[in-house]
Scaffold this motif. Structure first.
Motif, PDB file in Angstrom:
ATOM      1  N   GLY A  19       0.778  -1.235   0.000  1.00 16.82           N
ATOM      2  CA  GLY A  19       0.000   0.000   0.000  1.00 16.82           C
ATOM      3  C   GLY A  19       0.809   1.284   0.000  1.00 16.82           C
ATOM      4  O   GLY A  19       0.269   2.364   0.242  1.00 16.82           O
ATOM      5  N   PHE A  20       2.111   1.211  -0.306  1.00 15.08           N
ATOM      6  CA  PHE A  20       2.948   2.407  -0.347  1.00 15.08           C
ATOM      7  C   PHE A  20       3.203   2.830  -1.790  1.00 15.08           C
ATOM      8  O   PHE A  20       3.340   1.989  -2.676  1.00 15.08           O
ATOM      9  CB  PHE A  20       4.305   2.147   0.322  1.00 15.08           C
ATOM     10  CG  PHE A  20       4.207   1.829   1.781  1.00 15.08           C
ATOM     11  CD1 PHE A  20       3.787   2.781   2.686  1.00 15.08           C
ATOM     12  CD2 PHE A  20       4.548   0.570   2.245  1.00 15.08           C
ATOM     13  CE1 PHE A  20       3.711   2.495   4.038  1.00 15.08           C
ATOM     14  CE2 PHE A  20       4.462   0.266   3.590  1.00 15.08           C
ATOM     15  CZ  PHE A  20       4.040   1.238   4.486  1.00 15.08           C
ATOM     16  N   GLU A  21       3.304   4.133  -2.008  1.00 13.38           N
ATOM     17  CA  GLU A  21       3.721   4.637  -3.318  1.00 13.38           C
ATOM     18  C   GLU A  21       5.117   4.088  -3.563  1.00 13.38           C
ATOM     19  O   GLU A  21       5.977   4.143  -2.695  1.00 13.38           O
ATOM     20  CB  GLU A  21       3.694   6.177  -3.309  1.00 13.38           C
ATOM     21  CG  GLU A  21       3.929   6.810  -4.667  1.00 13.38           C
ATOM     22  CD  GLU A  21       5.397   6.983  -4.986  1.00 13.38           C
ATOM     23  OE1 GLU A  21       5.777   6.788  -6.151  1.00 13.38           O
ATOM     24  OE2 GLU A  21       6.178   7.300  -4.066  1.00 13.38           O
ATOM     25  N   ALA A  61      14.124  21.979  -5.933  1.00  7.94           N
ATOM     26  CA  ALA A  61      12.742  21.542  -6.124  1.00  7.94           C
ATOM     27  C   ALA A  61      12.333  20.468  -5.124  1.00  7.94           C
ATOM     28  O   ALA A  61      11.161  20.203  -4.944  1.00  7.94           O
ATOM     29  CB  ALA A  61      12.554  21.015  -7.540  1.00  7.94           C
ATOM     30  N   GLY A  62      13.300  19.843  -4.485  1.00 15.78           N
ATOM     31  CA  GLY A  62      12.987  18.741  -3.589  1.00 15.78           C
ATOM     32  C   GLY A  62      12.477  19.220  -2.242  1.00 15.78           C
ATOM     33  O   GLY A  62      13.073  20.098  -1.618  1.00 15.78           O
ATOM     34  N   ARG A  63      11.368  18.658  -1.822  1.00 12.43           N
ATOM     35  CA  ARG A  63      10.835  18.954  -0.496  1.00 12.43           C
ATOM     36  C   ARG A  63      10.009  17.772  -0.030  1.00 12.43           C
ATOM     37  O   ARG A  63       9.573  16.942  -0.827  1.00 12.43           O
ATOM     38  CB  ARG A  63      10.027  20.237  -0.480  1.00 12.43           C
ATOM     39  CG  ARG A  63       8.697  20.161  -1.207  1.00 12.43           C
ATOM     40  CD  ARG A  63       7.951  21.494  -1.110  1.00 12.43           C
ATOM     41  NE  ARG A  63       6.630  21.424  -1.669  1.00 12.43           N
ATOM     42  CZ  ARG A  63       5.534  21.045  -0.999  1.00 12.43           C
ATOM     43  NH1 ARG A  63       5.611  20.705   0.267  1.00 12.43           N
ATOM     44  NH2 ARG A  63       4.360  21.002  -1.589  1.00 12.43           N
ATOM     45  N   ILE A  64       9.815  17.711   1.285  1.00 14.91           N
ATOM     46  CA  ILE A  64       8.983  16.658   1.856  1.00 14.91           C
ATOM     47  C   ILE A  64       7.531  17.124   1.837  1.00 14.91           C
ATOM     48  O   ILE A  64       7.216  18.206   2.321  1.00 14.91           O
ATOM     49  CB  ILE A  64       9.413  16.343   3.314  1.00 14.91           C
ATOM     50  CG1 ILE A  64      10.904  16.017   3.388  1.00 14.91           C
ATOM     51  CG2 ILE A  64       8.571  15.211   3.885  1.00 14.91           C
ATOM     52  CD1 ILE A  64      11.322  14.778   2.658  1.00 14.91           C
ATOM     53  N   ASP A  68       1.175  14.688   2.362  1.00 17.61           N
ATOM     54  CA  ASP A  68       0.881  13.703   1.316  1.00 17.61           C
ATOM     55  C   ASP A  68       2.157  12.930   0.954  1.00 17.61           C
ATOM     56  O   ASP A  68       2.614  12.969  -0.190  1.00 17.61           O
ATOM     57  CB  ASP A  68       0.295  14.425   0.091  1.00 17.61           C
ATOM     58  CG  ASP A  68      -0.172  13.473  -1.001  1.00 17.61           C
ATOM     59  OD1 ASP A  68      -0.399  12.277  -0.700  1.00 17.61           O
ATOM     60  OD2 ASP A  68      -0.291  13.919  -2.155  1.00 17.61           O
ATOM     61  N   LEU A  69       2.743  12.231   1.930  1.00 19.56           N
ATOM     62  CA  LEU A  69       3.994  11.500   1.687  1.00 19.56           C
ATOM     63  C   LEU A  69       3.857  10.456   0.582  1.00 19.56           C
ATOM     64  O   LEU A  69       4.823  10.164  -0.123  1.00 19.56           O
ATOM     65  CB  LEU A  69       4.476  10.817   2.974  1.00 19.56           C
ATOM     66  CG  LEU A  69       5.090  11.725   4.025  1.00 19.56           C
ATOM     67  CD1 LEU A  69       5.371  10.933   5.298  1.00 19.56           C
ATOM     68  CD2 LEU A  69       6.357  12.368   3.512  1.00 19.56           C
ATOM     69  N   PRO A  76       3.705  11.907 -10.053  1.00 24.70           N
ATOM     70  CA  PRO A  76       4.605  11.095  -9.248  1.00 24.70           C
ATOM     71  C   PRO A  76       6.087  11.158  -9.603  1.00 24.70           C
ATOM     72  O   PRO A  76       6.906  11.229  -8.701  1.00 24.70           O
ATOM     73  CB  PRO A  76       4.080   9.678  -9.445  1.00 24.70           C
ATOM     74  CG  PRO A  76       3.436   9.707 -10.775  1.00 24.70           C
ATOM     75  CD  PRO A  76       2.847  11.084 -10.898  1.00 24.70           C
ATOM     76  N   MET A  77       6.460  11.139 -10.864  1.00 27.53           N
ATOM     77  CA  MET A  77       7.866  10.931 -11.159  1.00 27.53           C
ATOM     78  C   MET A  77       8.760  12.044 -10.606  1.00 27.53           C
ATOM     79  O   MET A  77       9.634  11.796  -9.786  1.00 27.53           O
ATOM     80  CB  MET A  77       8.122  10.787 -12.654  1.00 27.53           C
ATOM     81  CG  MET A  77       9.577  10.397 -12.928  1.00 27.53           C
ATOM     82  SD  MET A  77       9.978  10.184 -14.657  1.00 27.53           S
ATOM     83  CE  MET A  77      10.197  11.865 -15.175  1.00 27.53           C
ATOM     84  N   PHE A  78       8.558  13.256 -11.034  1.00 33.52           N
ATOM     85  CA  PHE A  78       9.427  14.341 -10.607  1.00 33.52           C
ATOM     86  C   PHE A  78       9.269  14.611  -9.109  1.00 33.52           C
ATOM     87  O   PHE A  78      10.251  14.675  -8.371  1.00 33.52           O
ATOM     88  CB  PHE A  78       9.125  15.606 -11.417  1.00 33.52           C
ATOM     89  CG  PHE A  78      10.031  16.748 -11.065  1.00 33.52           C
ATOM     90  CD1 PHE A  78      11.360  16.736 -11.445  1.00 33.52           C
ATOM     91  CD2 PHE A  78       9.544  17.823 -10.337  1.00 33.52           C
ATOM     92  CE1 PHE A  78      12.204  17.789 -11.109  1.00 33.52           C
ATOM     93  CE2 PHE A  78      10.384  18.874  -9.999  1.00 33.52           C
ATOM     94  CZ  PHE A  78      11.704  18.861 -10.383  1.00 33.52           C
ATOM     95  N   LYS A  79       8.045  14.746  -8.674  1.00 33.96           N
ATOM     96  CA  LYS A  79       7.790  15.065  -7.264  1.00 33.96           C
ATOM     97  C   LYS A  79       8.292  13.949  -6.347  1.00 33.96           C
ATOM     98  O   LYS A  79       8.921  14.197  -5.318  1.00 33.96           O
ATOM     99  CB  LYS A  79       6.293  15.293  -7.051  1.00 33.96           C
ATOM    100  CG  LYS A  79       5.950  15.937  -5.724  1.00 33.96           C
ATOM    101  CD  LYS A  79       4.437  16.051  -5.519  1.00 33.96           C
ATOM    102  CE  LYS A  79       3.825  17.094  -6.396  1.00 33.96           C
ATOM    103  NZ  LYS A  79       2.375  17.294  -6.096  1.00 33.96           N
ATOM    104  N   ALA A  80       8.029  12.698  -6.715  1.00 38.39           N
ATOM    105  CA  ALA A  80       8.450  11.561  -5.881  1.00 38.39           C
ATOM    106  C   ALA A  80       9.966  11.430  -5.838  1.00 38.39           C
ATOM    107  O   ALA A  80      10.550  11.151  -4.793  1.00 38.39           O
ATOM    108  CB  ALA A  80       7.822  10.272  -6.401  1.00 38.39           C
ATOM    109  N   THR A  81      10.628  11.636  -6.980  1.00 37.27           N
ATOM    110  CA  THR A  81      12.087  11.531  -7.034  1.00 37.27           C
ATOM    111  C   THR A  81      12.737  12.630  -6.199  1.00 37.27           C
ATOM    112  O   THR A  81      13.670  12.375  -5.433  1.00 37.27           O
ATOM    113  CB  THR A  81      12.574  11.605  -8.495  1.00 37.27           C
ATOM    114  OG1 THR A  81      11.964  10.533  -9.218  1.00 37.27           O
ATOM    115  CG2 THR A  81      14.076  11.469  -8.583  1.00 37.27           C
TER     116      THR A  81
END
Length: 195
Positions: A19-21, A61-64, A68-69, A76-81
């Motif tokens: 159930g995790f991204e 651009a990276g942040r926690i 919405d972890l 998903p791709m850019f934001k998750a990476t």
């Protein structure tokens, strides 16, 4: 020694069987679990070291996404990476803070652009653009591996070190904020309590 380098890039959101991204599961949860669960074995080594290929500061651009972890909101791709890169910087800071008496040296390392073949996971035209850029501007995997092997052979003396292609990164930067690291450690401990 433990080298944390696994990663996978997707242009769409994928959820694991637990159930995790998926990017969060591989880039953050997996690395957290490996470091914490293997800590007792590592501590028995003569010169224990954890090497985490991470954002190592500077990824603007990276942040926690604390609210919405799992990135259910999409993109998903850019934001998750980028979130994974930022979270790994905090994992290093959190590990050092939570394990004050450990002999393990934790090294955060960003090799910058490496022609690793990651572009093959992308769809066209992004696959061609990233692949061409990597071939022109990226270092080879052999060169990157040589630098990492030398670092593992003679790890830094500090309990926590951050390097960007060998250059030191100040741990006083906001990307290594102790309160954010503690918050992430608490969230990950709760998410993995049953694991």
């Amino acid at each position: 020694m433990l080298v944390l380098a696994a990663g996978r890039f997707h242009q769409r959101r994928i959820v694991t069987g637990e159930g995790f991204e998926q990017t969060f599961a591989i880039h953050v949860l997996g690395r957290y679990l490996l470091a914490e669960r293997l800590r007792p074995a590592l501590e028995r080594a003569q010169t224990p070291v954890i090497l985490n290929l991470s954002g190592t500061g500077g990824i603007r651009a990276g942040r926690i996404h604390w609210d919405d972890l799992q990135l259910a909101s999409g993109d998903p791709m850019f934001k998750a990476t980028m979130q994974g890169a930022r979270a790994n910087d905090l994992l290093g800071a959190g590990f050092a803070a939570h394990n004050l008496n450990s002999p393990i040296r934790y090294v955060l390392y960003n090799p910058l652009f490496v022609d690793s073949g990651m572009h093959r996971q992308l769809r066209q035209p992004m696959r061609a653009l990233v692949g061409a850029s990597a071939a022109l501007f990226g270092s080879s995997t052999a060169d990157a591996a040589t630098l990492l092997a030398a670092l593992l052979a003679v790890p830094p003396a500090a309990r926590l070190t951050a390097l960007r292609r060998g250059a030191p990164v100040l741990l006083t930067r906001p990307e290594f904020d102790q309160s954010a690291a503690a918050r992430l450690y608490t969230v990950l401990a709760e998410l993995t309590a049953a694991a």
